[in-house]
Every structure is written in structure tokens, then in C-alpha cells.
Design an enzyme around this catalytic site. Structure first.
Site, short mmCIF file in Angstrom:
data_model
loop_
_atom_site.label_atom_id
_atom_site.label_comp_id
_atom_site.label_asym_id
_atom_site.label_seq_id
_atom_site.Cartn_x
_atom_site.Cartn_y
_atom_site.Cartn_z
N CYS A 1 -13.10 1.14 8.58
CA CYS A 1 -12.21 0.70 7.39
C CYS A 1 -12.26 1.73 6.19
O CYS A 1 -13.16 2.13 5.86
CB CYS A 1 -12.56 -0.59 7.01
SG CYS A 1 -12.83 -1.73 8.32
N SER A 2 -10.90 1.87 5.55
CA SER A 2 -11.14 2.34 4.13
C SER A 2 -11.53 1.38 3.07
O SER A 2 -11.33 0.17 3.41
CB SER A 2 -9.53 2.84 3.72
OG SER A 2 -8.64 1.67 3.99
N LYS B 1 -9.67 6.77 4.05
CA LYS B 1 -11.11 6.31 4.71
C LYS B 1 -12.36 6.91 3.83
O LYS B 1 -13.21 6.07 3.69
CB LYS B 1 -11.15 7.17 6.04
CG LYS B 1 -12.60 6.85 6.98
CD LYS B 1 -12.77 5.50 7.19
CE LYS B 1 -14.20 4.88 7.32
NZ LYS B 1 -14.69 5.00 5.95
N CYS C 1 0.85 -1.22 -0.02
CA CYS C 1 -0.18 -0.17 -0.05
C CYS C 1 0.94 1.21 -0.09
O CYS C 1 0.32 2.49 -0.19
CB CYS C 1 -0.84 -0.06 1.27
SG CYS C 1 -1.45 -1.64 1.78
N ILE D 1 -12.41 -0.74 -0.61
CA ILE D 1 -11.73 -1.13 -1.87
C ILE D 1 -12.04 -0.28 -2.83
O ILE D 1 -13.11 0.15 -3.16
CB ILE D 1 -12.15 -2.58 -2.23
CG1 ILE D 1 -11.76 -3.30 -0.95
CG2 ILE D 1 -11.88 -3.02 -3.29
CD1 ILE D 1 -12.12 -4.80 -0.81
N HIS E 1 -8.78 3.92 -1.16
CA HIS E 1 -7.70 3.57 -1.16
C HIS E 1 -7.41 2.40 -2.15
O HIS E 1 -7.28 1.27 -1.91
CB HIS E 1 -7.67 2.73 0.41
CG HIS E 1 -6.25 2.25 0.72
ND1 HIS E 1 -4.86 2.92 0.00
CD2 HIS E 1 -6.00 1.43 1.48
CE1 HIS E 1 -4.06 2.20 0.69
NE2 HIS E 1 -4.53 1.29 1.47
#
Ligand SMILES: [Zn+2]
Lengths: 388, 134
Positions: free
Chosen positions: A209-210, A331, A86, A212, A335
């Protein structure tokens, strides 16, 4: 090292972009950056492309160097894929910076792209686990939310950090992201909504969570001389710091601290000749809300263990002591793993140029990006400066 | 996922089945999972195989409710980072234990279990998991 500046930026919409392919995303970001820099394309000496795993996320396609150069209409130039999970984007930016700074090249593209929604979520979860230790973590059913959950649990145990404090990171970043048109989730969320969202890996919930994401970003770097010819608002890269830690979380010295980020940050501050007190805003790697708390501690904006309280007190909001993730962060913005480190540099460039509109931090002179690979095994920090 | 040959799984049998790691005879530190070189001593290190007792305590934990492919049928499941009695931290599932009892500091021991069916080499994979030790 010669001085290096950003002279062009380009970014695609971030989101679940069914109509866009890996190649079309890369091309759009690259062409926008070339246009923003006022170049034809012939002036570009080299390309570094951050991308984590197009092979697992799409159709087995690797060999990212020529793939990205072809897609951007730059066939022929030296083009290298950079992979640091990442942090691939941040690592690509660093290579481009070194390449121009060294004098080997004058004008270089640093790009990042990931197309993540061509596979179903369990397959994407498996691909992302490649950023951790597949042999000793993934084998036992470990997922990325689970790794960050165990870091969060330890942070709560050692420092009294609360789930509400973590949730406030999401509330803040969505508020910022609601003012950014490229964002995947450009809406606000409330503390209650985050706290009551679906549990993913306790204490991490869906809105911690960020997402997909599909997306790409590119920046054009130039030597100081070239930069001054090309633009009235070059944004200088003052320094680059990078560090690694063990691949597996359980091999680290601490679960509640990110040592690679501490080291990368220290190196970047030292090379730029500044301290954390000089930084006006920061884009940090909030892949999960706990990750932003760990980031602001590692970068020295608050003491280790006090990131939750610092967030709760509003110090990382717009108008706070150090605005963090004015873009909406990973967020809210999304991402696309390989693109994230470059997207951070795009936001910082807009801020330092004074072009961030509703998100503008008034009088911003010095800014920082913090890009993490895996559960903290890679960290890349860059410091940027606007000069008159 | 790529289809794999058998040797990659066969190679890890001592570690996954019997919790065999390394001890550095130079500095005395014990490592699990095994290391390729002692990070403290590097070239002056001297690694020997070391069998861990399997006893330890919970250092951190979570409940996985969204899994990667191959583990969907197990959710929800507990994962723990376990501090082994001999020093190193290791990660695996915590099974057959009262969820109310799982907490940081609780004593655990290893059990031998099926980890997942039908890996990419077509082989059922076994390995260590942890249960509360009372
Ligand atoms: Zn040693």
C-alpha cells in the site's frame, strides 16, 4: 492549441508533517515553483489546484480556489479547485494545460495539495472511500485496499499473477525512492519484508500500500514564447488524455483491466504522435502494487495480463526497458492524494531537464505520467518532451 | 461525518432490503444497483423495476483487516464481488461461511442482515449480505 511548457517546479517534503498545515504546504510548493521559474508572481494569470477533500481531511474547509490563491499570495487571480479524487492533481494539470494552450492565459500555476494526517486513520479511510461509490461500496464496509485486493485476486485468477510479483513492485519503488530526498519512506525493502508485512485486505499487505501522506507540489506552465524567455530548459507538455469509467468497481466491464487508463493512454499517444515504444520513462499511479501492474499493461508497455512477469523480469527497473516510478512512486514517496498528479510532473520535469541526480534516466527525451482517481473511474495521462 | 436526515436511507429501502434494481425493456439488460438511465440505450431506454433472485456466484473476494469508521468492530470480514444469476455484479459482505470454502466460482445467496449500527442519520442500517449456498 498552442505549445505549452513547464517552466517551474516546486515540491514539499512528503510525509507525516505535523508542523505543516494545509495552507503552509500549498504556500511552500507554490513559492518554490514561482522561484524556480524566475517569476515575481505578478505574471501569473490563473491557478488550478488539485485537492480531493480538505473538508474531510482537515476541518471542514472547502472553497479551494481562493483558499489556495490566498495561501500562495496570489489573491485576485482566477483560481479554481479541481477535484478528481486521487487524480485531482493530474486533472488540475490538464485544465492548466488547456487554459494556456487555448490562448486565454499565458502563465498558469497547476498545484496539488493534501493534508491527510490531521484525522485518525479510520476517518482518513472513510474520506478516501469518497473516491469510490459511497452508496454501493462504502455502505457495505468496502475500503480502497479491499477494492484493489479484489482486482488483484481477479488478475491472479485470470493471468496467474503472483503475490511475489506484486511485492516486487514495492521492492523496486522503495529502491528508487531511497535516492529521493523528498520521499516519505526513503528506505529499501526486501521481498521477504513485503511478503511478511501485516495483511490489510488479502492478498494486499501493508507494504503493498501507498501511505497516508501530507504534501504539496506545483508546476508553472507557460506558452512556448513565454517559456523561451523564461528558461533554457522548457519541458513541453505534448498531450493530455483523460477518460472516465463507472464510479463503482462492480459496474465495470472487467476487474482485471483499467479501461479508463487504456483510453486516456491511447488518446495521449495519438495527440502526441508517438507510441508506447517512444516513451523513455513513466511515473504511474501505484497506490497499491497491483495498480502499477495494471498501469503498465494499460499503457501498452507489456501485454494485458503480463505485467507481473514484466516486473519480475526487471523491465520496469532503472536500466530496464521502461523505468517506471523513478521517484519512488506513490508507494515510497507517499500519496498526498491531490498533490500526486503534480508530483509526478515534477519528477518527469527533473528527469527531462537532466536534474534527477542519482535517479537520472540517461538520455531521457520523452516521458509519461499516469494518474488515477478512485479504483480507476478517472485516469489522466500526460506526455512530456525535452527538445533542444 | 455530517449528521444526516432520514430520507436518504428511506429512499434506498427497496434496493437494500429487497434487491430491487432495473431492467431495460429496450435492450433487456438488468442493472443492480439501480441506474438512473440505461447506459446502452440512454434516451431510448425504458427502465422498469426488477427484483433479483439473490442467487449468484463469487467473482472476486477479499478479507478486510483494516476498516473504515463504523466497521472496526466487525474485522476481519469477507467482502465479495458477486455475479448475480441475472447478470450484474454487486458488492457486499460474505458472512456465516467457512473461510476455507470461500473462493471464486462458489455459489452464494443473499441474506438480510444488519450492516452497521448508528449511521450518520442515527438509524441502524440493514441490507443484503451473502452466504455460501450449498
Ligand atoms: Zn437499454
Amino acid at each position: 492549441m498552442r505549445k505549452v511548457a513547464i517552466v517551474g517546479i516546486g515540491i514539499t517534503k512528503f510525509g507525516e508533517l505535523w508542523e505543516m498545515s494545509y495552507r503552509s504546504l500549498a504556500a511552500e510548493a507554490g513559492l518554490k515553483a514561482v522561484e524556480d521559474a524566475g517569476l515575481s508572481g505578478d505574471e501569473i494569470d490563473a491557478l488550478y489546484g488539485g485537492t480531493m477533500t480538505p473538508g474531510l481531511f482537515t476541518d471542514g474547509q472547502e472553497h479551494g480556489g481562493p483558499l489556495l490563491a490566498d495561501a500562495a499570495g496570489l489573491t485576485g487571480i482566477p483560481s479554481t479547485r479541481i477535484e478528481a479524487a486521487c487524480a485531482s492533481g493530474g486533472a488540475a494539470l490538464r485544465q492548466a494545460y488547456i487554459s494556456v494552450g487555448s490562448g486565454i492565459n499565458d502563465i498558469v500555476v497547476a498545484g496539488g495539495v493534501e493534508k491527510m494526517t490531521d484525522v485518525l486513520t479510520p476517518s482518513a479511510t472513510f474520506a478516501l472511500m469518497g473516491a469510490g461509490d459511497q452508496k454501493w461500496e462504502g455502505f457495505y464496509g468496502v475500503t480502497f485496499p479491499a477494492l484493489y485486493a479484489m482486482m488483484a485476486r481477479r488478475h491472479m485468477y485470470e493471468y496467474g499473477t503472483t503475490e511475489e510479483q506484486m511485492a516486487l513492485v514495492a521492492v523496486k519503488n522503495h529502491a528508487n525512492g531511497s535516492k529521493n530526498s523528498n520521499t516519505q519512506y526513503p528506505f529499501k525493502v526486501t521481498l521477504d519484508q513485503v511478503m511478511n508485512s501485516t495483511p490489510i485486505a488479502d492478498p494486499i499487505k501493508l507494504l503493498d500500500c501507498s501511505p497516508i501522506t501530507d504534501g504539496a507540489a506545483a508546476v508553472i506552465l507557460a506558452s512556448e514564447d513565454k517559456a523561451k524567455e523564461l528558461t533554457d530548459t522548457p519541458i513541453y507538455i505534448e498531450s493530455s488524455g483523460m477518460a472516465t469509467d463507472t464510479l463503482a468497481l462492480h459496474d465495470r466491464k472487467s476487474l482485471s483491466r483499467t479501461d479508463a487508463a487504456i483510453k486516456a493512454g491511447k488518446d495521449a499517444y495519438k495527440l502526441a504522435g508517438i507510441t508506447h515504444n517512444d516513451v523513455d520513462l513513466a511515473e504511474v499511479h501505484d497506490c497499491f502494487t497491483i495498480a502499477e501492474i495494471l498501469a503498465i499493461e494499460a499503457l501498452g508497455f507489456c501485454n494485458i495480463g503480463e505485467g507481473g512477469k514484466f516486473t519480475e523480469e526487471g523491465e520496469t527497473e532503472m536500466g530496464g526497458k521502461i523505468p517506471v516510478n523513478t521517484s519512488g512512486g506513490l508507494k515510497a514517496k507517499g500519496h498526498p492524494v491531490g498533490a500526486t498528479g503534480i508530483a509526478q510532473a515534477v519528477e518527469i520535469t527533473e528527469q527531462l531537464r537532466g536534474e534527477a541526480k542519482a535517479r537520472q534516466v540517461d538520455g531521457a527525451e520523452i516521458a509519461l505520467t499516469h494518474n488515477v482517481g478512485g479504483s480507476g473511474a478517472t485516469c489522466v495521462v500526460h506526455i512530456f518532451k525535452r527538445r533542444n | 461525518m455530517a449528521v444526516k436526515g432520514l430520507p436518504a436511507s428511506w429512499r434506498k429501502i427497496p434496493q437494500r432490503y429487497n434487491l430491487i434494481g432495473d431492467e431495460c425493456k429496450t435492450c433487456g439488460e438488468r442493472f443492480f444497483p439501480p441506474v438512473t438511465i440505461c447506459p446502452n440505450c440512454r434516451r431510448t431506454g425504458s427502465l422498469e423495476r426488477y427484483k433479483f433472485s439473490g442467487e449468484g456466484e463469487i467473482f472476486s473476494y477479499t478479507v478486510v483487516r483494516a476498516a473504515q469508521e463504523g466497521f472496526d468492530f466487525q474485522i476481519p470480514y469477507f467482502l465479495g464481488i458477486i455475479k448475480l444469476k441475472e447478470g450484474p455484479l454487486v458488492i457486499s459482505q460474505i458472512v456465516d461461511s467457512d473461510p476455507e470454502e470461500i473462493d471464486i466460482g462458489k455459489k452464494v445467496k443473499t441474506v438480510f442482515r444488519k450492516v452497521r449500527e448508528d449511521g450518520s442519520d442515527g438509524v441502524i442500517r440493514y441490507g443484503y449480505k451473502f452466504i455460501l449456498d450449498r
